[in-house]
Design an enzyme around this catalytic site. Sequence first.
Site, PDB file in Angstrom:
ATOM      1  N   ASP A 129       0.798  -1.219   0.000  1.00  0.00           N
ATOM      2  CA  ASP A 129       0.000   0.000   0.000  1.00  0.00           C
ATOM      3  C   ASP A 129       0.834   1.273   0.000  1.00  0.00           C
ATOM      4  O   ASP A 129       0.291   2.365   0.031  1.00  0.00           O
ATOM      5  CB  ASP A 129      -0.928   0.018   1.225  1.00  0.00           C
ATOM      6  CG  ASP A 129      -1.947  -1.107   1.166  1.00  0.00           C
ATOM      7  OD1 ASP A 129      -2.313  -1.503   0.048  1.00  0.00           O
ATOM      8  OD2 ASP A 129      -2.348  -1.599   2.234  1.00  0.00           O
ATOM      9  N   ASP A 135       1.143   7.837  -7.741  1.00  0.00           N
ATOM     10  CA  ASP A 135       0.102   8.271  -6.808  1.00  0.00           C
ATOM     11  C   ASP A 135       0.348   9.707  -6.360  1.00  0.00           C
ATOM     12  O   ASP A 135      -0.578  10.514  -6.259  1.00  0.00           O
ATOM     13  CB  ASP A 135       0.070   7.377  -5.558  1.00  0.00           C
ATOM     14  CG  ASP A 135      -0.195   5.918  -5.862  1.00  0.00           C
ATOM     15  OD1 ASP A 135      -1.361   5.563  -6.010  1.00  0.00           O
ATOM     16  OD2 ASP A 135       0.779   5.160  -5.943  1.00  0.00           O
ATOM     17  N   GLU A 158      -5.614  10.179   0.684  1.00  0.00           N
ATOM     18  CA  GLU A 158      -4.926   8.956   1.083  1.00  0.00           C
ATOM     19  C   GLU A 158      -3.411   9.161   1.109  1.00  0.00           C
ATOM     20  O   GLU A 158      -2.705   8.505   1.877  1.00  0.00           O
ATOM     21  CB  GLU A 158      -5.268   7.817   0.122  1.00  0.00           C
ATOM     22  CG  GLU A 158      -4.571   6.517   0.479  1.00  0.00           C
ATOM     23  CD  GLU A 158      -4.904   5.368  -0.448  1.00  0.00           C
ATOM     24  OE1 GLU A 158      -4.541   4.230  -0.116  1.00  0.00           O
ATOM     25  OE2 GLU A 158      -5.537   5.613  -1.500  1.00  0.00           O
ATOM     26  N   GLU A 159      -2.904  10.066   0.299  1.00  0.00           N
ATOM     27  CA  GLU A 159      -1.464  10.232   0.156  1.00  0.00           C
ATOM     28  C   GLU A 159      -0.840  11.180   1.171  1.00  0.00           C
ATOM     29  O   GLU A 159       0.371  11.420   1.132  1.00  0.00           O
ATOM     30  CB  GLU A 159      -1.145  10.726  -1.265  1.00  0.00           C
ATOM     31  CG  GLU A 159      -1.729   9.887  -2.379  1.00  0.00           C
ATOM     32  CD  GLU A 159      -1.371   8.410  -2.276  1.00  0.00           C
ATOM     33  OE1 GLU A 159      -0.308   8.095  -1.699  1.00  0.00           O
ATOM     34  OE2 GLU A 159      -2.158   7.575  -2.744  1.00  0.00           O
ATOM     35  N   ASP A 177      -9.124   9.736  -2.835  1.00  0.00           N
ATOM     36  CA  ASP A 177      -8.093   8.748  -3.144  1.00  0.00           C
ATOM     37  C   ASP A 177      -7.672   9.079  -4.580  1.00  0.00           C
ATOM     38  O   ASP A 177      -8.396   8.764  -5.527  1.00  0.00           O
ATOM     39  CB  ASP A 177      -8.637   7.330  -3.051  1.00  0.00           C
ATOM     40  CG  ASP A 177      -7.583   6.266  -3.349  1.00  0.00           C
ATOM     41  OD1 ASP A 177      -6.487   6.633  -3.807  1.00  0.00           O
ATOM     42  OD2 ASP A 177      -7.852   5.074  -3.142  1.00  0.00           O
ATOM     43  N   LEU A 179      -5.464   8.076  -6.859  1.00  0.00           N
ATOM     44  CA  LEU A 179      -5.246   7.067  -7.893  1.00  0.00           C
ATOM     45  C   LEU A 179      -5.346   5.676  -7.278  1.00  0.00           C
ATOM     46  O   LEU A 179      -4.352   5.067  -6.883  1.00  0.00           O
ATOM     47  CB  LEU A 179      -3.882   7.258  -8.569  1.00  0.00           C
ATOM     48  CG  LEU A 179      -3.662   6.443  -9.844  1.00  0.00           C
ATOM     49  CD1 LEU A 179      -4.724   6.746 -10.895  1.00  0.00           C
ATOM     50  CD2 LEU A 179      -2.275   6.705 -10.414  1.00  0.00           C
ATOM     51  N   ASP A 180      -6.554   5.181  -7.188  1.00  0.00           N
ATOM     52  CA  ASP A 180      -6.811   3.842  -6.648  1.00  0.00           C
ATOM     53  C   ASP A 180      -6.372   2.785  -7.654  1.00  0.00           C
ATOM     54  O   ASP A 180      -6.644   2.907  -8.851  1.00  0.00           O
ATOM     55  CB  ASP A 180      -8.312   3.683  -6.354  1.00  0.00           C
ATOM     56  CG  ASP A 180      -8.667   2.271  -5.959  1.00  0.00           C
ATOM     57  OD1 ASP A 180      -8.306   1.874  -4.839  1.00  0.00           O
ATOM     58  OD2 ASP A 180      -9.300   1.573  -6.776  1.00  0.00           O
ATOM     59  N   GLU A 340     -12.761   6.490   0.668  1.00  0.00           N
ATOM     60  CA  GLU A 340     -13.139   5.399  -0.234  1.00  0.00           C
ATOM     61  C   GLU A 340     -14.563   4.933   0.053  1.00  0.00           C
ATOM     62  O   GLU A 340     -15.451   5.047  -0.804  1.00  0.00           O
ATOM     63  CB  GLU A 340     -12.144   4.231  -0.104  1.00  0.00           C
ATOM     64  CG  GLU A 340     -10.767   4.561  -0.636  1.00  0.00           C
ATOM     65  CD  GLU A 340      -9.753   3.439  -0.420  1.00  0.00           C
ATOM     66  OE1 GLU A 340      -8.856   3.296  -1.274  1.00  0.00           O
ATOM     67  OE2 GLU A 340      -9.833   2.713   0.604  1.00  0.00           O
TER      68      GLU A 340
END
Length: 403
Positions: A129, A135, A158-159, A177, A179-180, A340
Amino acid sequence: MQSASTTTLYQLPSLRGKFQTLLSRTRLFPLRNSFCRPRTRPSISGSGMRPVIALSGSSSSSLPAVDDGFVTLIEYLGKRGINVEDDLVVLLDHIQYACKRIAALVASPFNSSLGKQKGIGAAAGSDRDAPKPLDIVSNEIILSSLQKSGKVALMASEENDAPIWISDDGPYVVVTDPLDGSRNIDASIPTGTIFGIYKRLEELDDLPTEEKAMLNSLQSGSRLVAAGYVLYSSATILCTTFGSGTQTFTLDHSTGDFILTNRSLEIPRRGQIYSVNDARYFDWPEGLRRYIDTIRQGKGKYPKKYSARYICSLVADLHRTLMYGGVAMNPRDHLRLVYEANPLSFIVEQAGGRGSDGKNRILSLQPVKLHQRLPLFLGSLEDMEELESYEDVQQRVNPGYEV
Protein backbone atom coordinates in the site's frame (compact mmCIF):
# COMPACT_ATOMS: atom_id res chain seq x y z
CA MET A 1 0.97 8.33 2.56
CA GLN A 2 2.90 11.56 2.54
CA SER A 3 3.18 14.05 5.33
CA ALA A 4 1.64 17.38 4.45
CA SER A 5 5.05 18.95 5.00
CA THR A 6 6.98 16.33 3.05
CA THR A 7 9.10 17.52 0.13
CA THR A 8 7.05 17.32 -3.05
CA LEU A 9 8.04 14.76 -5.67
CA TYR A 10 9.21 17.22 -8.29
CA GLN A 11 11.59 18.85 -5.80
CA LEU A 12 13.64 15.67 -5.58
CA PRO A 13 16.69 15.99 -7.88
CA SER A 14 16.52 12.36 -9.02
CA LEU A 15 12.95 12.72 -10.25
CA ARG A 16 12.59 16.38 -11.18
CA GLY A 17 13.60 15.87 -14.81
CA LYS A 18 11.31 12.88 -15.34
CA PHE A 19 8.40 14.67 -13.69
CA GLN A 20 8.77 17.77 -15.85
CA THR A 21 9.15 15.73 -19.03
CA LEU A 22 6.11 13.61 -18.22
CA LEU A 23 3.82 16.52 -17.46
CA SER A 24 4.99 18.46 -20.49
CA ARG A 25 4.15 15.50 -22.70
CA THR A 26 0.76 14.91 -21.11
CA ARG A 27 -0.16 18.47 -22.06
CA LEU A 28 -0.44 17.10 -25.57
CA PHE A 29 -3.74 15.60 -24.40
CA PRO A 30 -6.36 17.35 -26.57
CA LEU A 31 -8.19 19.51 -24.03
CA ARG A 32 -9.86 22.31 -25.91
CA ASN A 33 -11.25 25.43 -24.37
CA SER A 34 -15.02 25.21 -23.92
CA PHE A 35 -15.40 28.48 -25.78
CA CYS A 36 -13.97 26.97 -28.95
CA ARG A 37 -15.51 23.52 -28.57
CA PRO A 38 -16.54 22.06 -31.93
CA ARG A 39 -20.30 21.82 -32.24
CA THR A 40 -20.23 18.63 -34.30
CA ARG A 41 -18.93 15.72 -32.24
CA PRO A 42 -18.16 12.22 -33.34
CA SER A 43 -20.11 9.45 -31.69
CA ILE A 44 -18.77 7.96 -28.48
CA SER A 45 -17.35 4.59 -29.36
CA GLY A 46 -15.95 1.77 -27.32
CA SER A 47 -17.85 2.67 -24.16
CA GLY A 48 -21.06 0.73 -24.73
CA MET A 49 -23.07 3.88 -24.01
CA ARG A 50 -24.96 6.44 -26.03
CA PRO A 51 -24.79 10.16 -25.33
CA VAL A 52 -27.90 11.64 -23.71
CA ILE A 53 -29.89 14.11 -25.79
CA ALA A 54 -29.59 17.70 -24.62
CA LEU A 55 -32.14 19.05 -22.18
CA SER A 56 -34.83 21.26 -23.66
CA GLY A 57 -34.61 25.01 -23.24
CA SER A 58 -34.36 28.22 -25.17
CA SER A 59 -31.53 30.68 -25.38
CA SER A 60 -31.98 34.12 -23.86
CA SER A 61 -29.88 35.53 -26.69
CA SER A 62 -31.46 36.95 -29.81
CA LEU A 63 -29.27 34.62 -31.82
CA PRO A 64 -30.69 31.17 -32.63
CA ALA A 65 -29.54 28.50 -30.16
CA VAL A 66 -27.10 25.92 -31.46
CA ASP A 67 -27.86 22.46 -30.08
CA ASP A 68 -25.70 19.51 -31.09
CA GLY A 69 -27.68 17.01 -29.01
CA PHE A 70 -24.96 16.48 -26.37
CA VAL A 71 -24.84 17.57 -22.74
CA THR A 72 -21.47 18.21 -21.10
CA LEU A 73 -20.82 17.88 -17.38
CA ILE A 74 -20.79 21.64 -16.83
CA GLU A 75 -23.94 22.11 -18.89
CA TYR A 76 -25.65 19.40 -16.85
CA LEU A 77 -24.69 21.08 -13.59
CA GLY A 78 -25.95 24.46 -14.80
CA LYS A 79 -29.35 26.01 -15.22
CA ARG A 80 -30.28 23.71 -18.10
CA GLY A 81 -29.66 20.70 -15.87
CA ILE A 82 -29.81 20.11 -12.14
CA ASN A 83 -28.80 23.71 -11.35
CA VAL A 84 -26.39 23.17 -8.45
CA GLU A 85 -24.74 26.07 -6.63
CA ASP A 86 -22.32 28.12 -8.73
CA ASP A 87 -19.47 27.43 -6.29
CA LEU A 88 -19.99 23.69 -6.72
CA VAL A 89 -19.99 24.03 -10.52
CA VAL A 90 -16.63 25.80 -10.35
CA LEU A 91 -15.25 23.12 -8.06
CA LEU A 92 -16.42 20.27 -10.28
CA ASP A 93 -14.93 21.99 -13.31
CA HIS A 94 -11.52 21.99 -11.61
CA ILE A 95 -11.90 18.38 -10.43
CA GLN A 96 -12.79 17.19 -13.92
CA TYR A 97 -9.76 19.02 -15.32
CA ALA A 98 -7.49 17.30 -12.79
CA CYS A 99 -8.95 13.92 -13.70
CA LYS A 100 -8.36 14.55 -17.41
CA ARG A 101 -4.72 15.20 -16.62
CA ILE A 102 -4.53 11.99 -14.58
CA ALA A 103 -6.21 10.09 -17.42
CA ALA A 104 -3.47 11.31 -19.76
CA LEU A 105 -0.84 10.48 -17.16
CA VAL A 106 -1.85 6.86 -16.62
CA ALA A 107 -2.19 6.28 -20.38
CA SER A 108 1.17 7.85 -21.19
CA PRO A 109 4.10 5.64 -22.25
CA PHE A 110 6.30 7.94 -20.17
CA ASN A 111 4.78 6.99 -16.80
CA SER A 112 6.57 3.65 -16.48
CA SER A 113 9.69 5.08 -14.85
CA LEU A 114 7.56 6.81 -12.22
CA GLY A 115 5.28 3.86 -11.60
CA LYS A 116 8.15 1.51 -10.78
CA GLN A 117 9.88 3.74 -8.25
CA LYS A 118 9.58 3.26 -4.52
CA GLY A 119 7.21 5.45 -2.52
CA ILE A 120 8.69 8.59 -1.02
CA GLY A 121 7.70 9.98 2.34
CA ALA A 122 5.42 7.00 2.87
CA ALA A 123 3.70 6.47 6.19
CA ALA A 124 4.26 3.23 8.06
CA GLY A 125 2.31 0.35 6.58
CA SER A 126 2.58 -2.59 4.25
CA ASP A 127 4.77 -2.20 1.18
CA ARG A 128 1.77 -3.21 -0.98
CA ASP A 129 0.00 0.00 0.00
CA ALA A 130 3.01 2.32 0.05
CA PRO A 131 2.41 5.24 -2.32
CA LYS A 132 4.28 5.17 -5.62
CA PRO A 133 5.41 8.37 -7.32
CA LEU A 134 2.51 8.03 -9.76
CA ASP A 135 0.10 8.27 -6.81
CA ILE A 136 1.95 11.30 -5.52
CA VAL A 137 1.93 13.05 -8.89
CA SER A 138 -1.82 12.44 -9.13
CA ASN A 139 -2.24 13.79 -5.61
CA GLU A 140 -0.35 16.97 -6.52
CA ILE A 141 -2.43 17.42 -9.69
CA ILE A 142 -5.64 17.29 -7.67
CA LEU A 143 -4.29 19.55 -4.93
CA SER A 144 -3.20 22.13 -7.51
CA SER A 145 -6.64 22.14 -9.14
CA LEU A 146 -8.40 22.50 -5.79
CA GLN A 147 -6.15 25.39 -4.84
CA LYS A 148 -6.82 27.16 -8.14
CA SER A 149 -10.59 26.69 -7.82
CA GLY A 150 -10.80 29.09 -4.88
CA LYS A 151 -13.70 27.00 -3.54
CA VAL A 152 -11.97 24.55 -1.20
CA ALA A 153 -11.06 24.99 2.46
CA LEU A 154 -9.10 21.75 2.76
CA MET A 155 -8.19 18.51 1.06
CA ALA A 156 -7.85 15.18 2.86
CA SER A 157 -6.12 12.53 0.79
CA GLU A 158 -4.93 8.96 1.08
CA GLU A 159 -1.46 10.23 0.16
CA ASN A 160 -1.09 12.68 3.06
CA ASP A 161 -0.81 11.89 6.76
CA ALA A 162 -2.92 14.92 7.71
CA PRO A 163 -5.46 17.13 5.94
CA ILE A 164 -4.05 20.07 3.97
CA TRP A 165 -5.64 23.42 4.83
CA ILE A 166 -6.04 25.48 1.65
CA SER A 167 -8.20 28.52 2.36
CA ASP A 168 -10.11 30.01 5.30
CA ASP A 169 -13.05 31.05 3.13
CA GLY A 170 -13.37 28.04 0.82
CA PRO A 171 -16.94 26.72 1.15
CA TYR A 172 -16.11 23.04 0.51
CA VAL A 173 -14.06 20.17 1.91
CA VAL A 174 -12.74 17.53 -0.51
CA VAL A 175 -11.67 14.00 0.46
CA THR A 176 -9.96 11.87 -2.16
CA ASP A 177 -8.09 8.75 -3.14
CA PRO A 178 -6.21 10.28 -6.10
CA LEU A 179 -5.25 7.07 -7.89
CA ASP A 180 -6.81 3.84 -6.65
CA GLY A 181 -5.29 0.64 -8.05
CA SER A 182 -2.07 2.29 -9.23
CA ARG A 183 -0.01 -0.87 -8.66
CA ASN A 184 -1.97 -2.40 -11.58
CA ILE A 185 -0.94 0.23 -14.14
CA ASP A 186 1.99 -1.73 -15.59
CA ALA A 187 -0.48 -4.50 -16.49
CA SER A 188 -2.92 -1.97 -18.06
CA ILE A 189 -5.60 -2.89 -15.52
CA PRO A 190 -8.19 -0.14 -14.92
CA THR A 191 -7.53 2.40 -12.19
CA GLY A 192 -9.59 5.24 -10.76
CA THR A 193 -9.91 8.45 -8.77
CA ILE A 194 -12.41 8.70 -5.89
CA PHE A 195 -13.63 11.95 -4.32
CA GLY A 196 -16.24 13.22 -1.89
CA ILE A 197 -17.36 16.80 -1.23
CA TYR A 198 -18.65 18.25 2.04
CA LYS A 199 -19.61 21.74 3.15
CA ARG A 200 -17.05 23.42 5.39
CA LEU A 201 -18.23 23.41 9.00
CA GLU A 202 -18.36 27.16 9.63
CA GLU A 203 -19.00 26.65 13.33
CA LEU A 204 -15.41 25.41 13.62
CA ASP A 205 -13.81 28.47 12.01
CA ASP A 206 -12.44 29.86 15.29
CA LEU A 207 -10.53 26.68 16.16
CA PRO A 208 -6.79 26.28 15.46
CA THR A 209 -6.11 25.33 11.84
CA GLU A 210 -4.91 21.79 12.55
CA GLU A 211 -7.91 21.01 14.73
CA LYS A 212 -10.58 22.42 12.42
CA ALA A 213 -8.93 20.71 9.44
CA MET A 214 -9.18 17.29 11.08
CA LEU A 215 -12.75 17.78 12.33
CA ASN A 216 -13.91 18.96 8.90
CA SER A 217 -12.33 15.86 7.36
CA LEU A 218 -14.06 13.50 9.79
CA GLN A 219 -17.62 14.36 8.82
CA SER A 220 -20.08 11.49 8.59
CA GLY A 221 -20.85 10.28 5.07
CA SER A 222 -24.46 11.31 5.60
CA ARG A 223 -23.28 14.94 5.24
CA LEU A 224 -21.81 14.50 1.74
CA VAL A 225 -23.19 16.96 -0.80
CA ALA A 226 -21.54 15.28 -3.79
CA ALA A 227 -19.30 12.34 -4.61
CA GLY A 228 -17.80 10.73 -7.65
CA TYR A 229 -15.25 8.44 -9.16
CA VAL A 230 -13.40 8.46 -12.47
CA LEU A 231 -12.64 5.12 -14.10
CA TYR A 232 -9.54 5.10 -16.31
CA SER A 233 -10.09 2.17 -18.66
CA SER A 234 -11.00 1.57 -22.32
CA ALA A 235 -13.14 4.66 -21.78
CA THR A 236 -12.66 7.36 -19.15
CA ILE A 237 -15.92 7.49 -17.21
CA LEU A 238 -16.97 9.95 -14.52
CA CYS A 239 -19.73 8.69 -12.21
CA THR A 240 -21.26 11.31 -9.91
CA THR A 241 -24.06 11.97 -7.47
CA PHE A 242 -25.31 15.24 -6.03
CA GLY A 243 -27.86 13.60 -3.76
CA SER A 244 -30.59 13.07 -6.35
CA GLY A 245 -29.64 9.98 -8.34
CA THR A 246 -26.41 8.81 -9.96
CA GLN A 247 -25.14 9.99 -13.34
CA THR A 248 -22.35 8.90 -15.67
CA PHE A 249 -20.33 10.96 -18.13
CA THR A 250 -17.87 9.64 -20.72
CA LEU A 251 -14.80 11.58 -21.81
CA ASP A 252 -14.83 12.52 -25.50
CA HIS A 253 -11.11 12.63 -26.27
CA SER A 254 -11.67 14.63 -29.45
CA THR A 255 -13.02 17.64 -27.52
CA GLY A 256 -11.91 17.07 -23.92
CA ASP A 257 -15.52 17.13 -22.68
CA PHE A 258 -17.21 14.73 -20.29
CA ILE A 259 -20.48 13.91 -22.09
CA LEU A 260 -23.59 12.81 -20.19
CA THR A 261 -24.27 9.17 -21.05
CA ASN A 262 -26.66 8.11 -18.29
CA ARG A 263 -28.84 10.64 -16.51
CA SER A 264 -30.10 8.14 -13.92
CA LEU A 265 -27.95 5.05 -13.38
CA GLU A 266 -29.81 2.41 -11.40
CA ILE A 267 -28.15 -0.72 -10.07
CA PRO A 268 -30.26 -3.87 -10.60
CA ARG A 269 -32.03 -4.96 -7.42
CA ARG A 270 -30.20 -8.27 -7.71
CA GLY A 271 -27.28 -9.41 -9.83
CA GLN A 272 -25.56 -12.71 -10.50
CA ILE A 273 -21.96 -11.68 -9.84
CA TYR A 274 -19.87 -11.50 -6.69
CA SER A 275 -16.49 -9.78 -6.60
CA VAL A 276 -13.95 -10.70 -3.91
CA ASN A 277 -10.45 -12.18 -3.63
CA ASP A 278 -11.35 -15.89 -3.50
CA ALA A 279 -7.74 -16.79 -2.69
CA ARG A 280 -8.46 -15.66 0.89
CA TYR A 281 -11.40 -18.06 1.25
CA PHE A 282 -9.83 -20.00 4.12
CA ASP A 283 -9.13 -16.77 6.03
CA TRP A 284 -12.80 -15.76 5.91
CA PRO A 285 -15.23 -16.13 8.81
CA GLU A 286 -17.75 -18.94 8.68
CA GLY A 287 -20.68 -16.72 7.71
CA LEU A 288 -18.96 -15.32 4.63
CA ARG A 289 -17.83 -18.75 3.47
CA ARG A 290 -21.38 -20.07 3.80
CA TYR A 291 -22.77 -17.10 1.85
CA ILE A 292 -20.31 -17.52 -1.04
CA ASP A 293 -20.78 -21.31 -1.12
CA THR A 294 -24.55 -20.88 -1.19
CA ILE A 295 -24.82 -18.32 -3.99
CA ARG A 296 -22.32 -19.93 -6.31
CA GLN A 297 -24.22 -23.22 -6.03
CA GLY A 298 -27.48 -21.45 -6.84
CA LYS A 299 -28.99 -22.35 -3.46
CA GLY A 300 -29.55 -18.83 -2.18
CA LYS A 301 -32.64 -16.64 -2.42
CA TYR A 302 -31.89 -16.23 -6.14
CA PRO A 303 -32.07 -19.72 -7.72
CA LYS A 304 -29.21 -19.26 -10.18
CA LYS A 305 -25.51 -19.88 -9.77
CA TYR A 306 -23.42 -16.75 -9.26
CA SER A 307 -20.19 -16.08 -11.13
CA ALA A 308 -17.00 -14.55 -9.70
CA ARG A 309 -15.51 -11.45 -11.34
CA TYR A 310 -12.57 -9.79 -9.58
CA ILE A 311 -10.27 -7.12 -11.01
CA CYS A 312 -8.59 -6.06 -7.73
CA SER A 313 -9.22 -2.43 -8.61
CA LEU A 314 -11.92 -0.96 -6.37
CA VAL A 315 -13.31 1.57 -8.86
CA ALA A 316 -13.41 -0.97 -11.69
CA ASP A 317 -15.04 -3.69 -9.59
CA LEU A 318 -17.64 -1.23 -8.31
CA HIS A 319 -18.40 0.16 -11.77
CA ARG A 320 -19.14 -3.30 -13.11
CA THR A 321 -21.33 -3.99 -10.07
CA LEU A 322 -23.32 -0.80 -10.67
CA MET A 323 -23.86 -1.78 -14.29
CA TYR A 324 -24.75 -5.47 -13.85
CA GLY A 325 -25.72 -5.87 -10.20
CA GLY A 326 -24.39 -8.21 -7.54
CA VAL A 327 -21.96 -7.39 -4.76
CA ALA A 328 -18.36 -6.17 -4.61
CA MET A 329 -16.54 -6.63 -1.33
CA ASN A 330 -13.35 -6.60 0.68
CA PRO A 331 -14.18 -8.30 3.99
CA ARG A 332 -10.89 -7.29 5.66
CA ASP A 333 -10.25 -4.10 7.64
CA HIS A 334 -8.52 -2.67 4.61
CA LEU A 335 -10.44 0.06 2.79
CA ARG A 336 -10.62 3.58 4.15
CA LEU A 337 -13.86 4.97 5.48
CA VAL A 338 -13.28 8.68 4.82
CA TYR A 339 -12.20 8.82 1.19
CA GLU A 340 -13.14 5.40 -0.23
CA ALA A 341 -16.10 3.83 1.57
CA ASN A 342 -18.11 7.01 2.19
CA PRO A 343 -18.02 8.50 -1.34
CA LEU A 344 -18.61 5.13 -3.02
CA SER A 345 -21.45 4.22 -0.66
CA PHE A 346 -23.12 7.56 -1.39
CA ILE A 347 -22.93 6.82 -5.12
CA VAL A 348 -24.27 3.28 -4.68
CA GLU A 349 -27.16 4.35 -2.44
CA GLN A 350 -28.19 7.06 -4.90
CA ALA A 351 -28.23 4.36 -7.59
CA GLY A 352 -30.60 2.23 -5.46
CA GLY A 353 -28.05 -0.06 -3.80
CA ARG A 354 -26.45 -0.30 -0.38
CA GLY A 355 -23.04 0.24 1.19
CA SER A 356 -22.25 -1.65 4.40
CA ASP A 357 -19.39 -2.82 6.60
CA GLY A 358 -21.20 -6.16 6.84
CA LYS A 359 -23.36 -5.03 9.76
CA ASN A 360 -23.94 -1.29 9.54
CA ARG A 361 -24.80 1.24 6.85
CA ILE A 362 -21.53 2.94 5.88
CA LEU A 363 -23.02 6.45 5.72
CA SER A 364 -24.22 6.15 9.34
CA LEU A 365 -20.71 5.58 10.69
CA GLN A 366 -18.80 8.38 12.41
CA PRO A 367 -15.11 8.44 11.40
CA VAL A 368 -12.68 8.75 14.29
CA LYS A 369 -9.41 8.73 12.32
CA LEU A 370 -8.54 10.13 8.90
CA HIS A 371 -7.15 6.84 7.60
CA GLN A 372 -9.58 4.57 9.47
CA ARG A 373 -9.98 1.17 7.80
CA LEU A 374 -12.97 -1.16 7.69
CA PRO A 375 -14.54 -4.01 5.70
CA LEU A 376 -16.57 -2.79 2.73
CA PHE A 377 -19.51 -4.40 0.94
CA LEU A 378 -21.23 -2.56 -1.94
CA GLY A 379 -23.96 -3.77 -4.23
CA SER A 380 -27.54 -4.50 -5.19
CA LEU A 381 -30.11 -4.04 -2.45
CA GLU A 382 -31.40 -7.64 -2.41
CA ASP A 383 -27.88 -9.11 -2.63
CA MET A 384 -26.72 -6.93 0.25
CA GLU A 385 -29.70 -7.88 2.41
CA GLU A 386 -29.02 -11.57 1.80
CA LEU A 387 -25.31 -11.14 2.54
CA GLU A 388 -25.92 -9.31 5.81
CA SER A 389 -28.38 -12.00 6.93
CA TYR A 390 -25.39 -14.34 7.37
CA GLU A 391 -24.10 -11.93 10.07
CA ASP A 392 -20.54 -13.27 10.45
CA VAL A 393 -19.05 -11.79 7.25
CA GLN A 394 -16.35 -9.42 8.52
CA GLN A 395 -12.80 -10.79 8.40
CA ARG A 396 -11.14 -9.42 11.51
CA VAL A 397 -7.96 -11.52 11.27
CA ASN A 398 -5.57 -10.73 8.41
CA PRO A 399 -2.93 -13.46 8.17
CA GLY A 400 -0.11 -12.57 5.83
CA TYR A 401 -0.93 -8.85 5.79
CA GLU A 402 0.49 -5.89 7.65
CA VAL A 403 -2.03 -3.19 8.50
